[in-house]
Design a protein around this motif. Sequence first.
Motif, PDB file in Angstrom:
ATOM      1  N   ARG A  26       0.868  -1.193   0.000  1.00  0.00           N
ATOM      2  CA  ARG A  26       0.000   0.000   0.000  1.00  0.00           C
ATOM      3  C   ARG A  26       0.896   1.231   0.000  1.00  0.00           C
ATOM      4  N   GLU A 222      -9.678   2.225   6.283  1.00  0.00           N
ATOM      5  CA  GLU A 222      -8.544   1.312   6.164  1.00  0.00           C
ATOM      6  C   GLU A 222      -7.901   1.029   7.531  1.00  0.00           C
ATOM      7  N   THR A 225      -4.502  -0.832   7.439  1.00  0.00           N
ATOM      8  CA  THR A 225      -3.377   0.004   7.027  1.00  0.00           C
ATOM      9  C   THR A 225      -2.882   0.850   8.194  1.00  0.00           C
TER      10      THR A 225
END
Length: 322
Positions: A26, A222, A225
């Motif tokens: 990512r 997210e 993340t």
Amino acid sequence: MNNTRIIVIAGTLLLGHITAQAQELRRIFYGTSTSVAHLPVWVGKDTGLFAKNGLNIEPVQIRGGAVSTMAIMSGQTVLSGVGAGSVIAARVEGGDIVLLACPTDLEPVYLIARPEIKSPSDLKGKAAGITRLNSSIHFYLRSAARMVGVDSDKEMTLLQLGGSPEIVTALESGRIAAAALTIRDVLPFMQRNWPVLVDLTKTDLVYPSSCVTSSRAFVKAEPKTVNAFLNVYVSAIQLIKKDPKLAERTLIKWLKEKESANLTKSMEAFVRLFKPVPYVPDKGIENVLKDLANQRPVPKEFVGHPELFRDHGPLERALPKS
């Protein structure tokens, strides 16, 4: 011929595997300044810790907390290192922005003045340098000046100079009479016996600077993340404290400076202040709100509610379970 074909096919498959791995990471641009406080992010990048956790973090220089705050709220970045002053001011105005982790409760900052300044009262009517209005440097200047009886916003002329290097140059040339600088920038002046009017590390001031900051929308969208980032962030702080030499090599690389005694002293000062668990200090939020209230009205619903400005949930979920 057959062997050549096998080698070509194998190489193609390997290249495809590497490309696939790179695509799986990512990619996130993370805003930093030249402050040593961003060292956990640089160490996490250089040691491969972010990559091991599925992240391609790319640190980028952003000048001033207000600019970083705007970048987050506009969606240009999703994570960035920002001082609490800019974040809290934006949140009070309704911005979707939140503090997630702060590496220190206070940076090693000093109010330094030019040699001709013989007492704090000499600052009145003079110019001082800041990065941007409501930036961390602005908060430090205002707080330190207040401690010696000077209202920097009303009794001095504030020049928004963009970054610490520009402030240093302006101080050297005499364009400004004083500035609040971190130890890395102030050491050369101290070695020449320029007057230090306030050493903030010897006060009880708490101010969260260079904090990991995002939007609540991104944290919700997210969570994995954010969890991965904070997990690496905490691990990097532990690594910095365990291996200062590695940390110093990283610092030299990212600041593009040569090894020096001053750089070592700067790093050591920050390493002592790095918190093993980088919670956002509620006292710091309170200090910023009080400071902000002296400049503009702050709605009552924000006072006494630090949770409106910070979220410790992601950090607590990222901490190693014991």
